[in-house]
Structures are given as structure tokens and as C-alpha cells.
Design an enzyme around this catalytic site. Structure first.
Site, short mmCIF file in Angstrom:
data_model
loop_
_atom_site.label_atom_id
_atom_site.label_comp_id
_atom_site.label_asym_id
_atom_site.label_seq_id
_atom_site.Cartn_x
_atom_site.Cartn_y
_atom_site.Cartn_z
N HIS A 81 34.12 36.10 26.85
CA HIS A 81 35.29 36.59 27.58
C HIS A 81 36.36 36.97 26.57
CE1 HIS A 81 37.64 37.15 31.16
NE2 HIS A 81 38.47 36.16 30.95
N ASP A 84 60.00 29.94 55.77
CA ASP A 84 59.27 30.76 56.75
C ASP A 84 60.02 32.00 57.21
OD1 ASP A 84 57.57 28.27 57.13
OD2 ASP A 84 59.51 27.61 57.92
N ARG A 144 38.64 28.77 25.66
CA ARG A 144 38.65 28.12 26.98
C ARG A 144 37.40 27.26 27.15
NH1 ARG A 144 40.06 31.85 32.17
NH2 ARG A 144 37.94 32.64 31.84
N CYS A 150 63.82 31.52 52.68
CA CYS A 150 63.52 30.21 53.26
C CYS A 150 62.00 30.01 53.27
CB CYS A 150 64.03 30.11 54.70
SG CYS A 150 65.72 30.62 54.95
N LYS A 167 36.58 35.43 43.01
CA LYS A 167 37.17 34.07 42.95
C LYS A 167 38.53 34.07 43.65
CE LYS A 167 38.90 35.07 38.27
NZ LYS A 167 38.56 34.98 36.84
N ARG A 179 31.73 41.99 34.73
CA ARG A 179 32.39 41.11 35.71
C ARG A 179 33.69 41.79 36.10
NH1 ARG A 179 31.39 37.97 30.96
NH2 ARG A 179 33.65 37.88 30.65
N TYR A 219 70.54 29.45 53.04
CA TYR A 219 70.80 28.18 52.36
C TYR A 219 71.67 28.38 51.13
CZ TYR A 219 67.11 25.96 55.13
OH TYR A 219 66.36 25.46 56.15
C1 LIG Z 1 38.43 36.14 36.22
C2 LIG Z 1 37.41 36.50 35.23
C3 LIG Z 1 36.94 37.82 35.15
C4 LIG Z 1 37.57 38.96 35.92
O1 LIG Z 1 38.72 39.39 35.23
P1 LIG Z 1 39.57 40.67 35.70
O2 LIG Z 1 40.62 40.79 34.67
O3 LIG Z 1 40.14 40.31 37.04
O4 LIG Z 1 38.64 41.80 35.78
C5 LIG Z 1 35.89 38.09 34.30
N1 LIG Z 1 35.33 37.11 33.56
C6 LIG Z 1 35.77 35.83 33.59
C7 LIG Z 1 35.11 34.81 32.74
C8 LIG Z 1 36.83 35.49 34.42
O5 LIG Z 1 37.29 34.23 34.42
#
Ligand SMILES: *Cc1c(COP(=O)(O)O)cnc(C)c1O
Length: 376
Positions: A171, A320, A140, A318, A40, A227, A272
Site C-alpha cells: 500500500h 438534530d 501500518r 445542534c 469498507k 483496490r 446554543y
Molecule cells: C482503503 C484502502 C484502499 C482504497 O483506497 P482509496 O484511496 O479509497 O482508493 C486500498 N488499499 C488499502 C490497503 C486500503 O486500506
């Protein structure tokens, strides 16, 4: 956003480091457990398609993304492995997901009803694969109760020509810490997950709970897929708190070059707001990168590496450009490392995150496409 290919600043992505991290994890997994690489946010700023290709070579059998467009990007690049969208897609886009064989998250009964209604207009389309999200304590998305999950199962069962329950997942919010409160909370979530699993009549194809931290430090919980995100990029999910079971090699460096170098007499100010004033004759160099690239203003009193030596940033960053103070004159085109190794020294993403009061995940995501990415 246009990519600056005619500029002296670049992100350098080390594919061997990506391979090492992902392969170290995939070879540690139990037989039958798959690794889906999380790409992602353009692969945490590393480039989603390139990372996905390396991940595939290193043992990943699928990918996770946050939004539907990120999944479509992978399909357009010719990656045909399973892809799961971890965020909530719009029900009106369900047909697109089904058509491209992209699996989506099932977050609630409301979503399922709307999605079934949408898909019912297209009876000839492929089935939509969904993964039931269980909210065991992240707060979430997902089902909070067994009863609401059962409602979803029943609705899916009565629409099995449209919807296939391909997975179930949760998660964890505290897998990256070994503090006692964090560990207790982790086990509370595990307990709730097990209650949901006991209430499922059949196990779907994928059962998954592990982000990087969970797989690194709670491998026994993995289910049959993980994941894997931040650790694949060589970043420790805990920051520096918990040691990983193998060496994580950071894959991203940020490099630029001196474009201007001059001797500034004492008593003149830089940048600046005139926040820095020279106290003697000082060699000041200008670097062609700034906060619009993701090198944020909070770094105004940080440092960079030139010829293996730390050199302080002077004045404000700045949009850039920004300035640094050198111990001596250097030539135009001298390499400057903002993140990564230079000689004997190194600047980690972690140290930048600490300086900015944030986490390395966020720093990596902020690098803009204006910076070209070079893969070595
Ligand atoms: C982003 C995400 C992950 C990956 O998490 P890491 O800490 O980068 O390994 C896994 N599961 C879900 C649902 C996520 O949103």
C-alpha cells in the site's frame, strides 16, 4: 441504529455516477488486470451492498473490506465474488473466513502461527486464502524484510492443507500527490516492493499495489488487480491537487427540507450559546438534521443551497437541527441541499472537508445510518 424513514433528510446515492466512475477505470485497465471495489466502512458511507452490486455491473470482479463482518454482510447479500479483508482479522475467526471463502490479510509471522494453530483444530475446513501484506513504507501492517516474508512462506508451505497464499500486496502512502518528495517516496516504495517480488519463488494468483490514486496516476504499477476505493465514489483522492484522467462524478448528495420558517426581529439570538444575533428583521429557517447525523459542528459558519442560492448557517449546529438565514420567506417543505447540486450551484464533499480541516473520505464515513439512503 434505527434509520429515519419518517424524516425529511436523506442521502441520495446516484448509481449512474458510481457506474460511470468504476466503469471508466475498469475499461482503462490492461487486459488481465482486475478491479476489486473497496466497500469498507459501508461503502464510504454510500451503502456497501448497493455499491458492490453497481460495481459488479460496472466491471468489478471482487471486493475489499476492512473487517470480517463487512465481508460477511456481502456474502449474506448473495455476493459470491472474491472478497479480501484488508485489516488484520483475529486468528480465532479464521475458520469463519475460510468457511465463507473470504480472503484475509497476512500481516506477520505471529499472526500466521496463531492462525495455523487455530485452523489445525478444524482439519476438514476449507483452506484459508491469504494475501501477504508487505510494508514497503506505509508503516501500518505487513512484512518489512524479505527474510521475514520467507519465514512466512515456509510456514505456509508446511501447512498447505490449511493455508493458501492467494495474493501479495503493498500500500502506497503518497500516490495521491505529485510533489517531488511524495513522488520520490512513492518510487522508494516501488523499489522495495520489487525486491520482495524478486525473492518470491512463485507469483501468487493476485499481485496488487494500487489504491485509487496509484491506479489513476501510476497505472504502470498496477499488478493484476487494483483496490479501487474513493475514486469509484466520484471523489478525487488528491483533493484538488492532481487532475484525474477522466471526469469523476460524485455519487453522494445530502438533502433535507425546511421544517420551520419565521421572521425574527432584530436583536434576537439563534441557537446554543446565543452565538448569532439578528441585526434586522431576518427570515430564519430550521433544518431537521444535525451533528448526530454526521453534519458536524465545525460547519457552523458554512452554507447550504436553497433555490440554487447559497444561504449561511446561523448559530451552532445542534444534535438534530440547525438554522439558516434566507433572503426571503420560503414554504415548509422547500428542498435544501447540503451536499450536491441545486440549480446552478453545487456544494462538494471536498468543500465541506476543507471547511472542517479534514478529507472527504472522513466526511463521507461520518454520515450515520440514521439518515436514510435513497438510490436513484
Ligand atoms: C482503503 C484502502 C484502499 C482504497 O483506497 P482509496 O484511496 O479509497 O482508493 C486500498 N488499499 C488499502 C490497503 C486500503 O486500506
Amino acid at each position: 441504529m434505527i434509520t429515519g424513514v419518517h424524516r425529511n433528510a436523506k442521502l441520495v446515492i446516484n448509481k449512474q455516477a458510481l457506474y460511470h466512475n468504476i466503469n471508466s477505470e475498469s475499461s482503462r485497465l490492461d487486459a488481465g488486470t482486475e478491479l476489486f471495489m473497496v466497500v469498507k466502512a459501508d461503502g464510504y458511507g454510500h451503502g456497501a451492498v448497493q455499491v458492490a452490486k453497481v460495481a459488479k455491473a460496472a466491471g468489478a470482479t471482487g471486493f475489499c473490506v476492512a473487517i470480517l463482518d463487512e465481508a460477511l454482510e456481502l456474502r449474506e447479500a448473495g455476493l459470491m465474488e472474491p472478497i479480501l479483508v484488508l485489516g488484520v482479522i483475529r486468528p480465532k475467526d479464521a475458520l469463519i473466513a475460510a468457511t465463507y471463502n473470504i480472503s484475509t490479510t497476512l500481516p506477520s509471522n505471529e499472526w500466521l502461527q496463531a492462525t495455523v494453530a487455530e485452523l489445525a483444530h478444524h482439519p476438514d475446513a476449507s483452506k484459508l486464502n491469504v494475501h501477504i501484506a508487505l510494508d514497503t513504507g506505509m508503516g501500518r501492517i505487513g512484512f518489512q524484510t524479505v527474510a521475514s516474508m520467507k519465514t512466512a512462506l515456509a510456514l505456509a508451505a508446511s501447512n498447505e492443507q490449511l493455508i493458501n497464499i492467494e495474493g501479495v500486496f503493498t500500500h502506497f502512502s503518497t500516490a495521491d500527490s505529485n510533489q517531488i518528495e511524495a513522488t520520490n517516496y512513492f518510487h522508494t516504495q516501488v523499489g522495495r516492493f520489487n525486491q520482495f517480488m524478486a525473492a518470491l519463488p512463485t507469483r501468487p494468483r493476485y499481485v496488487h499495489v494500487s489504491n485509487s490514486a496509484t491506479s489513476l496516476w501510476h497505472q504502470e504499477c498496477n499488478g493484476n488487480m487494483i483496490r479501487f476505493g474513493v475514486a469509484g465514489y466520484g471523489l478525487n483522492p488528491s483533493g484538488t491537487e492532481v487532475k484525474p484522467p477522466y471526469e469523476l462524478q460524485p455519487a453522494l448528495s445530502l438533502e433535507t427540507e425546511v421544517v420551520h420558517c419565521k421572521l425574527v426581529p432584530a436583536g434576537r439570538s439563534i441557537g446554543y450559546g446565543a452565538t448569532y444575533t439578528t441585526t434586522k428583521d431576518e427570515w430564519i429557517a430550521t433544518l431537521p438534521i444535525g451533528y448526530a447525523d454526521g453534519y458536524v459542528r465545525a460547519l457552523h459558519d458554512f452554507h447550504v443551497l436553497v433555490d440554487g442560492q447559497f444561504c449561511p448557517i446561523v448559530g451552532r449546529i445542534c444534535m438534530d437541527q440547525f438554522m439558516i438565514k434566507l433572503p426571503k420567506q420560503v414554504g415548509i417543505g422547500t428542498k435544501v441541499t447540503l451536499i450536491g447540486k441545486n440549480g446552478q450551484n453545487e456544494i462538494s464533499l471536498e468543500s465541506i472537508a476543507e471547511k472542517c480541516g479534514t478529507i472527504h473520505y472522513e466526511v463521507a464515513c461520518l454520515f450515520q445510518n440514521r439518515l436514510p439512503r435513497v438510490y436513484i
